[in-house]
Design a protein around this motif. Structure first.
Motif, PDB file in Angstrom:
ATOM      1  N   ILE A 102       0.882  -1.176   0.000  1.00  0.00           N
ATOM      2  CA  ILE A 102       0.000   0.000   0.000  1.00  0.00           C
ATOM      3  C   ILE A 102       0.911   1.214   0.000  1.00  0.00           C
ATOM      4  N   ALA A 103       1.279   1.649  -1.168  1.00  0.00           N
ATOM      5  CA  ALA A 103       2.235   2.740  -1.325  1.00  0.00           C
ATOM      6  C   ALA A 103       1.957   3.453  -2.642  1.00  0.00           C
ATOM      7  N   GLY A 104       2.344   4.711  -2.709  1.00  0.00           N
ATOM      8  CA  GLY A 104       2.128   5.483  -3.927  1.00  0.00           C
ATOM      9  C   GLY A 104       0.734   6.099  -3.956  1.00  0.00           C
ATOM     10  N   ASP A 105       0.318   6.512  -5.144  1.00  0.00           N
ATOM     11  CA  ASP A 105      -1.005   7.114  -5.308  1.00  0.00           C
ATOM     12  C   ASP A 105      -2.095   6.089  -5.006  1.00  0.00           C
ATOM     13  N   LEU A 106      -3.264   6.588  -4.606  1.00  0.00           N
ATOM     14  CA  LEU A 106      -4.378   5.705  -4.273  1.00  0.00           C
ATOM     15  C   LEU A 106      -4.707   4.753  -5.418  1.00  0.00           C
ATOM     16  N   THR A 170     -12.149  -9.322   2.030  1.00  0.00           N
ATOM     17  CA  THR A 170     -13.127  -8.331   2.470  1.00  0.00           C
ATOM     18  C   THR A 170     -12.431  -7.156   3.132  1.00  0.00           C
ATOM     19  N   VAL A 171     -11.493  -7.454   4.025  1.00  0.00           N
ATOM     20  CA  VAL A 171     -10.765  -6.392   4.723  1.00  0.00           C
ATOM     21  C   VAL A 171      -9.923  -5.592   3.744  1.00  0.00           C
ATOM     22  N   ILE A 172      -9.219  -6.272   2.855  1.00  0.00           N
ATOM     23  CA  ILE A 172      -8.331  -5.576   1.916  1.00  0.00           C
ATOM     24  C   ILE A 172      -9.125  -4.676   0.985  1.00  0.00           C
ATOM     25  N   GLN A 173     -10.212  -5.198   0.405  1.00  0.00           N
ATOM     26  CA  GLN A 173     -11.021  -4.374  -0.498  1.00  0.00           C
ATOM     27  C   GLN A 173     -11.661  -3.214   0.261  1.00  0.00           C
ATOM     28  N   GLY A 174     -12.138  -3.479   1.469  1.00  0.00           N
ATOM     29  CA  GLY A 174     -12.703  -2.396   2.270  1.00  0.00           C
ATOM     30  C   GLY A 174     -11.662  -1.361   2.643  1.00  0.00           C
ATOM     31  N   ALA A 175     -10.440  -1.812   2.879  1.00  0.00           N
ATOM     32  CA  ALA A 175      -9.356  -0.883   3.202  1.00  0.00           C
ATOM     33  C   ALA A 175      -9.101   0.078   2.051  1.00  0.00           C
ATOM     34  N   PHE A 176      -9.174  -0.435   0.817  1.00  0.00           N
ATOM     35  CA  PHE A 176      -8.989   0.439  -0.342  1.00  0.00           C
ATOM     36  C   PHE A 176     -10.100   1.491  -0.411  1.00  0.00           C
ATOM     37  N   VAL A 177     -11.333   1.077  -0.120  1.00  0.00           N
ATOM     38  CA  VAL A 177     -12.462   2.020  -0.148  1.00  0.00           C
ATOM     39  C   VAL A 177     -12.263   3.108   0.898  1.00  0.00           C
ATOM     40  N   LEU A 178     -11.867   2.727   2.111  1.00  0.00           N
ATOM     41  CA  LEU A 178     -11.651   3.717   3.162  1.00  0.00           C
ATOM     42  C   LEU A 178     -10.522   4.676   2.788  1.00  0.00           C
ATOM     43  N   ALA A 179      -9.454   4.137   2.211  1.00  0.00           N
ATOM     44  CA  ALA A 179      -8.341   4.995   1.809  1.00  0.00           C
ATOM     45  C   ALA A 179      -8.793   6.031   0.783  1.00  0.00           C
ATOM     46  N   LYS A 180      -9.639   5.597  -0.154  1.00  0.00           N
ATOM     47  CA  LYS A 180     -10.156   6.528  -1.150  1.00  0.00           C
ATOM     48  C   LYS A 180     -11.099   7.547  -0.516  1.00  0.00           C
ATOM     49  N   ALA A 181     -11.988   7.070   0.368  1.00  0.00           N
ATOM     50  CA  ALA A 181     -12.955   7.968   0.993  1.00  0.00           C
ATOM     51  C   ALA A 181     -12.265   9.025   1.847  1.00  0.00           C
ATOM     52  N   GLY A 182     -11.199   8.623   2.536  1.00  0.00           N
ATOM     53  CA  GLY A 182     -10.472   9.550   3.387  1.00  0.00           C
ATOM     54  C   GLY A 182      -9.276  10.186   2.720  1.00  0.00           C
ATOM     55  N   ASN A 183      -9.012   9.804   1.456  1.00  0.00           N
ATOM     56  CA  ASN A 183      -7.848  10.302   0.718  1.00  0.00           C
ATOM     57  C   ASN A 183      -6.564  10.123   1.537  1.00  0.00           C
TER      58      ASN A 183
END
Length: 211
Positions: A102-106, A170-183
């Motif tokens: 989990i590094a670099g741009d979203l 589930t956790v990994i995909q949800g983590a990506f969503v949270l990262a995007k939502a919170g930038n």
């Protein structure tokens, strides 16, 4: 699932360049907002070449999901989390590896098939199913280690290796969503830390025991 190398229009066939372009652009803009013109421009091909290889944008979406599954399989097969001798250590190393990339741009570290599945699950069943094959197929690669670790540690309960493998995704995909939502990529890394703690709890081990 991972973040493959960005496309290089000067390399490979027109079809491959289009698929590589799709990986980057769809993760950044979403499937609906990605146009055939966007893909052709990034891949340096004509619209005629696009429609020679793909009958429609949806056909490109299916092919992109399948290409993602193929390319990420090699990426994960070569990853260092396979090295520990103990299966539970391999599972925890997998979680640590997912956190480390989990590094670099979203858009760079997010998942193409997760992005598309959320967007088109109702409007394009063919793309949805191709994304599902990729996600569930990757989850299945964890099942043998989880089952062996359950046996080794004498773990019983109302969960299965298959269900825990799916939960990791589930956790990994949800983590990506949270990262995007919170930038904020740190939100995704935080979720992976909680996944690590959850797995340790399931197997009744303290953090220091698996280090």
């Amino acid at each position: 699932m991972s973040r493959p190398t960005k496309h290089s229009p000067e390399r490979g066939s027109a079809r491959t360049r289009l698929l590589e372009a799709a990986q980057d652009i769809i993760r950044a803009k979403g499937f609906a907002a990605t146009t055939v013109d966007d893909l052709c421009r990034a891949a340096d091909v004509t619209k005629g070449a696009f429609f020679h290889h793909f009958g429609s944008k949806d056909a490109l979406g299916v092919a992109a999901a399948e290409f993602w599954a193929e390319t990420t399989t090699g990426f994960f097969d070569a990853a260092p989390y396979h090295e520990p001798a103990d299966p539970l250590e391999r599972i925890l190393a997998y979680v640590a590896f997912r956190k480390a990339i989990i590094a670099g741009d979203l858009a760079e570290f997010s998942c193409l098939v997760g992005t598309m599945a959320q967007e088109v699950y109702a409007s394009s069943p063919d793309i949805r199913d191709a994304c599902g094959r990729s996600i569930f197929g990757h989850a299945a690669t964890l099942e043998a280690d989880i089952e062996t670790a359950r046996w080794d540690h004498g773990i019983a309960g109302d969960w299965t290796a298959e269900s825990l493998a799916r939960h990791t995704q589930t956790v990994i995909q949800g983590a990506f969503v949270l990262a995007k939502a919170g930038n904020d990529p740190e939100l995704a890394r935080e979720s992976l830390d909680h996944l690590d703690r959850y797995i340790r709890h399931l197997f009744h081990i303290a953090e220091e025991d698996a280090k």
